[in-house]
Design a protein around this motif. Sequence first.
Motif, PDB file in Angstrom:
ATOM      1  N   PRO A   1      -4.161  -2.474  -4.659  1.00 52.16           N
ATOM      2  CA  PRO A   1      -2.750  -2.839  -4.823  1.00 52.16           C
ATOM      3  C   PRO A   1      -2.511  -4.340  -4.960  1.00 52.16           C
ATOM      4  O   PRO A   1      -1.552  -4.747  -5.606  1.00 52.16           O
ATOM      5  N   MET A   2      -3.374  -5.152  -4.375  1.00 50.74           N
ATOM      6  CA  MET A   2      -3.161  -6.603  -4.461  1.00 50.74           C
ATOM      7  C   MET A   2      -3.456  -7.133  -5.863  1.00 50.74           C
ATOM      8  O   MET A   2      -2.742  -7.985  -6.373  1.00 50.74           O
ATOM      9  N   ASN A   3      -4.515  -6.614  -6.498  1.00 50.45           N
ATOM     10  CA  ASN A   3      -4.860  -7.042  -7.854  1.00 50.45           C
ATOM     11  C   ASN A   3      -4.272  -6.127  -8.918  1.00 50.45           C
ATOM     12  O   ASN A   3      -4.470  -6.350 -10.109  1.00 50.45           O
ATOM     13  N   GLU A   4      -3.573  -5.077  -8.468  1.00 51.30           N
ATOM     14  CA  GLU A   4      -2.902  -4.117  -9.348  1.00 51.30           C
ATOM     15  C   GLU A   4      -3.852  -3.524 -10.378  1.00 51.30           C
ATOM     16  O   GLU A   4      -3.607  -3.547 -11.577  1.00 51.30           O
ATOM     17  N   THR A   5      -4.948  -2.958  -9.866  1.00 57.09           N
ATOM     18  CA  THR A   5      -5.928  -2.295 -10.718  1.00 57.09           C
ATOM     19  C   THR A   5      -6.267  -0.917 -10.145  1.00 57.09           C
ATOM     20  O   THR A   5      -6.120  -0.671  -8.945  1.00 57.09           O
ATOM     21  N   ILE A   6      -6.730  -0.044 -11.035  1.00 44.04           N
ATOM     22  CA  ILE A   6      -7.242   1.267 -10.631  1.00 44.04           C
ATOM     23  C   ILE A   6      -8.551   1.498 -11.369  1.00 44.04           C
ATOM     24  O   ILE A   6      -8.600   1.439 -12.599  1.00 44.04           O
ATOM     25  N   ASP A   7      -9.625   1.751 -10.599  1.00 47.32           N
ATOM     26  CA  ASP A   7     -10.907   2.141 -11.170  1.00 47.32           C
ATOM     27  C   ASP A   7     -10.987   3.659 -11.115  1.00 47.32           C
ATOM     28  O   ASP A   7     -10.767   4.252 -10.059  1.00 47.32           O
ATOM     29  N   VAL A   8     -11.325   4.279 -12.245  1.00 50.98           N
ATOM     30  CA  VAL A   8     -11.402   5.736 -12.330  1.00 50.98           C
ATOM     31  C   VAL A   8     -12.855   6.148 -12.539  1.00 50.98           C
ATOM     32  O   VAL A   8     -13.543   5.621 -13.421  1.00 50.98           O
TER      33      VAL A   8
ATOM     34  N   ASN B   1       5.015   1.487 -13.489  1.00 49.04           N
ATOM     35  CA  ASN B   1       5.842   2.218 -12.515  1.00 49.04           C
ATOM     36  C   ASN B   1       5.166   2.253 -11.143  1.00 49.04           C
ATOM     37  O   ASN B   1       5.830   2.184 -10.105  1.00 49.04           O
ATOM     38  N   VAL B   2       3.842   2.382 -11.131  1.00 47.69           N
ATOM     39  CA  VAL B   2       3.095   2.455  -9.884  1.00 47.69           C
ATOM     40  C   VAL B   2       3.076   1.102  -9.175  1.00 47.69           C
ATOM     41  O   VAL B   2       3.216   1.034  -7.952  1.00 47.69           O
ATOM     42  N   PHE B   3       2.894   0.045  -9.945  1.00 45.02           N
ATOM     43  CA  PHE B   3       2.824  -1.308  -9.380  1.00 45.02           C
ATOM     44  C   PHE B   3       4.150  -2.064  -9.503  1.00 45.02           C
ATOM     45  O   PHE B   3       4.167  -3.278  -9.576  1.00 45.02           O
ATOM     46  N   ALA B   4       5.251  -1.323  -9.509  1.00 41.10           N
ATOM     47  CA  ALA B   4       6.572  -1.940  -9.642  1.00 41.10           C
ATOM     48  C   ALA B   4       6.818  -2.891  -8.470  1.00 41.10           C
ATOM     49  O   ALA B   4       6.432  -2.611  -7.337  1.00 41.10           O
ATOM     50  N   GLU B   5       7.459  -3.983  -8.773  1.00 36.67           N
ATOM     51  CA  GLU B   5       7.805  -4.943  -7.724  1.00 36.67           C
ATOM     52  C   GLU B   5       8.883  -4.340  -6.843  1.00 36.67           C
ATOM     53  O   GLU B   5       9.829  -3.722  -7.326  1.00 36.67           O
ATOM     54  N   GLU B   6       8.724  -4.502  -5.547  1.00 36.23           N
ATOM     55  CA  GLU B   6       9.736  -4.010  -4.612  1.00 36.23           C
ATOM     56  C   GLU B   6      10.939  -4.942  -4.662  1.00 36.23           C
ATOM     57  O   GLU B   6      10.799  -6.154  -4.693  1.00 36.23           O
ATOM     58  N   GLU B   7      12.105  -4.349  -4.696  1.00 35.71           N
ATOM     59  CA  GLU B   7      13.348  -5.136  -4.725  1.00 35.71           C
ATOM     60  C   GLU B   7      13.628  -5.746  -3.374  1.00 35.71           C
ATOM     61  O   GLU B   7      13.396  -5.191  -2.364  1.00 35.71           O
TER      62      GLU B   7
ATOM     63  N   HIS C   1       0.842  -1.198   0.000  1.00 36.04           N
ATOM     64  CA  HIS C   1       0.000   0.000   0.000  1.00 36.04           C
ATOM     65  C   HIS C   1       0.879   1.251   0.000  1.00 36.04           C
ATOM     66  O   HIS C   1       0.678   2.176  -0.792  1.00 36.04           O
ATOM     67  N   GLN C   2       1.868   1.282   0.877  1.00 35.46           N
ATOM     68  CA  GLN C   2       2.765   2.426   0.976  1.00 35.46           C
ATOM     69  C   GLN C   2       3.558   2.633  -0.311  1.00 35.46           C
ATOM     70  O   GLN C   2       3.769   3.766  -0.747  1.00 35.46           O
ATOM     71  N   ALA C   3       4.005   1.548  -0.922  1.00 34.39           N
ATOM     72  CA  ALA C   3       4.780   1.649  -2.165  1.00 34.39           C
ATOM     73  C   ALA C   3       3.928   2.236  -3.293  1.00 34.39           C
ATOM     74  O   ALA C   3       4.386   3.107  -4.040  1.00 34.39           O
ATOM     75  N   VAL C   4       2.692   1.774  -3.414  1.00 40.94           N
ATOM     76  CA  VAL C   4       1.795   2.288  -4.456  1.00 40.94           C
ATOM     77  C   VAL C   4       1.493   3.766  -4.201  1.00 40.94           C
ATOM     78  O   VAL C   4       1.531   4.583  -5.122  1.00 40.94           O
TER      79      VAL C   4
END
Length: 192
Positions: free
Chosen positions: A145-152, A186-192, A43-46
Amino acid sequence: MMPMPEKGQPFTYAQYMMLDEDVRYEVIDGQVFNMSPAPTPKHQAVQRELLVEFATYLRGKECTVFGAPIDVCLAERDDPEQIREWVEPDLVVVCDKNKIREKRIVGVPDLVVEIISKSTVRKDKIVKFHRYERAGVKEYWIVDPMNETIDVYVLEEGRFRHQGMYVRDDTIPVRMFPGFVIELKNVFAEEE
């Protein structure tokens, strides 16, 4: 520390400001919502990546972006004794500098982003959705963030109209800023 008011009693922003700084609540349509537990790292990363995208685009422009925690009092009045409703969105864009006060936003933001979690999904998709619609928020994003979607959703004739669901590989247009797009990879980038 001041105790919370009895159930059914009005809770004012002035009372809220007297609580310990680490105590965070939202009040929507008279209902008090506790802001815990703390957001997850995903959540914080997104939130961080969206904040970077908006802040970079808005640098030097009239509008400003803020990330949580920040209180937003949807009513136009700025008397803490009279304020009985406030929210703490994950991200807000405000284009009227007169709404920005020392400790809060007073008035309706232009764009609101809520990042859902298991504990907030109902509040963000139903309670806040309808409250932001009634308040006149121009654009509302619900991020999963879990399903990596954004509803607008965009406000048209007083109602939110679903503009689309965007996924990790999409580019999302920010409707209120023609030409501004965000690459969701870029928004849903995997954390290293």
